[in-house]
Design an enzyme around this catalytic site. Structure first.
Site, short mmCIF file in Angstrom:
data_model
loop_
_atom_site.label_atom_id
_atom_site.label_comp_id
_atom_site.label_asym_id
_atom_site.label_seq_id
_atom_site.Cartn_x
_atom_site.Cartn_y
_atom_site.Cartn_z
N TYR A 122 -5.31 -0.93 1.14
CA TYR A 122 -3.94 -1.27 1.54
C TYR A 122 -3.33 -2.30 0.58
CZ TYR A 122 -0.21 -2.48 4.90
OH TYR A 122 1.01 -2.71 5.52
N ASP A 131 5.62 15.17 4.44
CA ASP A 131 4.50 14.26 4.18
C ASP A 131 4.79 13.62 2.82
OD1 ASP A 131 2.15 13.13 3.33
OD2 ASP A 131 0.93 14.95 3.51
N ILE A 180 4.09 -7.86 11.91
CA ILE A 180 5.29 -7.44 12.63
C ILE A 180 4.86 -6.56 13.81
CG2 ILE A 180 7.54 -6.30 12.43
CD1 ILE A 180 7.26 -8.71 10.50
N SER A 212 9.97 7.94 12.36
CA SER A 212 9.80 8.48 13.72
C SER A 212 9.52 7.36 14.72
CB SER A 212 8.66 9.50 13.74
OG SER A 212 7.47 8.93 13.24
N LYS A 222 -0.10 -1.80 -1.84
CA LYS A 222 1.11 -2.62 -1.68
C LYS A 222 1.39 -3.45 -2.94
CE LYS A 222 2.24 -1.31 2.52
NZ LYS A 222 3.45 -0.52 2.77
N ASN A 282 9.36 3.44 3.63
CA ASN A 282 8.72 2.71 4.73
C ASN A 282 7.38 3.33 5.17
OD1 ASN A 282 8.80 1.12 7.46
ND2 ASN A 282 8.66 3.28 8.04
N SER A 304 4.07 -5.42 1.55
CA SER A 304 3.39 -6.22 2.58
C SER A 304 2.89 -7.50 1.94
CB SER A 304 2.19 -5.46 3.15
OG SER A 304 1.40 -6.32 3.96
P1 NAP Z 1 3.72 2.53 12.17
O1 NAP Z 1 4.29 2.15 13.47
O2 NAP Z 1 2.33 3.04 12.11
O3 NAP Z 1 4.72 3.54 11.46
C1 NAP Z 1 4.39 4.15 10.27
C2 NAP Z 1 5.31 5.30 10.04
O4 NAP Z 1 4.89 5.94 8.81
C3 NAP Z 1 5.25 6.33 11.14
O5 NAP Z 1 6.55 6.75 11.45
C4 NAP Z 1 4.47 7.47 10.47
O6 NAP Z 1 4.99 8.71 10.84
C5 NAP Z 1 4.86 7.32 9.04
N1 NAP Z 1 3.95 8.01 8.13
C6 NAP Z 1 2.62 7.80 7.97
N2 NAP Z 1 2.16 8.62 7.03
C7 NAP Z 1 3.20 9.37 6.60
C8 NAP Z 1 3.34 10.39 5.62
N3 NAP Z 1 2.32 10.79 4.88
N4 NAP Z 1 4.57 10.94 5.45
C9 NAP Z 1 5.62 10.53 6.19
N5 NAP Z 1 5.54 9.58 7.11
C10 NAP Z 1 4.35 8.99 7.32
O7 NAP Z 1 3.75 1.29 11.17
P2 NAP Z 1 4.85 0.16 10.89
O8 NAP Z 1 4.24 -1.12 11.26
O9 NAP Z 1 6.17 0.54 11.44
O10 NAP Z 1 4.85 0.24 9.30
C11 NAP Z 1 5.97 0.61 8.52
C12 NAP Z 1 5.75 0.06 7.12
O11 NAP Z 1 5.67 -1.36 7.16
C13 NAP Z 1 4.45 0.53 6.46
O12 NAP Z 1 4.67 0.78 5.10
C14 NAP Z 1 3.53 -0.68 6.63
O13 NAP Z 1 2.52 -0.71 5.64
C15 NAP Z 1 4.53 -1.81 6.47
N6 NAP Z 1 4.10 -3.09 7.03
C16 NAP Z 1 3.83 -3.22 8.35
C17 NAP Z 1 3.47 -4.47 8.85
C18 NAP Z 1 3.18 -4.70 10.31
O14 NAP Z 1 2.67 -5.79 10.63
N7 NAP Z 1 3.49 -3.78 11.20
C19 NAP Z 1 3.36 -5.55 7.97
C20 NAP Z 1 3.63 -5.38 6.62
C21 NAP Z 1 4.01 -4.14 6.17
P3 NAP Z 1 4.32 9.70 11.84
O15 NAP Z 1 4.25 9.00 13.11
O16 NAP Z 1 5.27 10.84 11.80
O17 NAP Z 1 2.98 9.98 11.22
#
Ligand code: NAP
Length: 252
Positions: free
Chosen positions: A161, A71, A194, A17, A165, A98, A148
């Site tokens: 976390y 979910d 990121i 989303s 991971k 993701n 991660s």
């Molecule tokens: P984000 O902007 O918070 O997006 C997370 C997404 O996960 C949102 O679309 C959220 O959907 C969805 N989500 C959460 N719980 C869920 C569930 N139970 N079922 C279905 N969807 C769910 O975070 P992001 O930074 O894009 O992260 C994406 C991935 O990258 C994650 O796995 C995160 O751990 C990983 N990551 C991020 C970073 C970083 O620096 N940003 C670094 C390393 C790894 P809703 O909005 O619909 O709840």
């Protein structure tokens, strides 16, 4: 952006989303894939609206897009999600795990509920989606897990976390062996920092400190992760499996 081509392929990105998931799915749409947006419905309907925006941006590339609520931490919801993918798109070629959340606290302050929430979404969710997707994935399919660097390094305040991971990285290795004979590859990426809404809770000084430590001198862009995910998902990457690729700007 590198030109990839995924015509005739169906891709599901969990948690698409917003954030990195949305950017990854848009990358597949640009490359001609049929896209499935997954969102987790909230009472205010914000996630549904965000999912609709992701779908609109994907449709702008002329591809078919489906939007499905689930979910990922709920096994029955994931079963329904996969059934709906088959009904709507006829099958699945690529799954990107993701969806993820953060509940950062030192172990001393971390409650069992903080622990379980993160493990349930970030690790159980990957297991449920991978297990059930494997039943509908066509031969030569692809699974790419968003792990991660936290799962390799282990940062202060991220016991839940990091454990989740690290579990995803181990799950990636095991599953890659179990589905290899079908030509399905299972890989992970381990992003550093990121720029996505996940960073919204981070204080500016903490972000600045990260930027000082990252050799390339900046946080990453979601497009830079999407590029690697598409690379791992493409047909030509069929001999890479069970691997975790850091995307960190040289950090660690
Ligand atoms: P984000 O902007 O918070 O997006 C997370 C997404 O996960 C949102 O679309 C959220 O959907 C969805 N989500 C959460 N719980 C869920 C569930 N139970 N079922 C279905 N969807 C769910 O975070 P992001 O930074 O894009 O992260 C994406 C991935 O990258 C994650 O796995 C995160 O751990 C990983 N990551 C991020 C970073 C970083 O620096 N940003 C670094 C390393 C790894 P809703 O909005 O619909 O709840």
């Amino acid at each position: 952006m590198v030109e990839y081509s995924f015509p005739g392929k169906v891709v599901l990105v969990t948690g698409s989303s917003r954030g990195m998931g949305a950017t990854i799915l848009e990358g597949f749409a640009r490359a001609g894939a049929t896209c499935v947006v997954n969102y987790f419905a909230d009472d205010a309907g914000q996630n549904l609206r965000d999912a609709g925006l992701t779908a609109e941006r994907c449709r702008a590339f002329g591809v078919t897009v489906h939007v499905l609520d689930a979910d990922v931490s709920n096994y029955e919801a994931v079963e329904t999600l996969m059934k709906r993918v088959v009904e709507l798109a006829g099958g699945l070629d690529i799954l990107v795990n993701n969806a993820g959340i953060l509940r950062d606290r030192s172990i001393r302050k971390m409650t069992p509920s903080d622990w379980h929430a993160v493990l349930q979404t970030n690790l159980d969710g990957v297991f449920f989606c991978s297990k059930l997707a494997a039943e509908i994935l066509r031969d030569n399919g692809r699974i790419v897990n968003i792990a991660s660097i936290a799962g390799i390094v282990g940062f202060h305040g991220q016991a839940n976390y990091a454990a989740a991971k690290a579990g995803v990285i181990a799950l990636t290795k095991v599953m890659s062996k179990e589905v290899a004979r079908r030509g399905i590859t299972v890989n992970a990426v381990a992003p550093g920092v990121i720029r996505t809404p996940m960073l919204d809770g981070l204080k500016a000084e903490v972000l600045a400190e990260y930027e000082k430590q990252i050799p390339v001198g900046r946080v990453g862009r979601p497009e830079e992760v999407a590029h690697v995910v598409l690379f791992l998902a493409c047909e030509e990457s069929g001999y890479i499996t069970g691997q975790t690729l850091p995307i960190t700007g040289g950090w660690f």
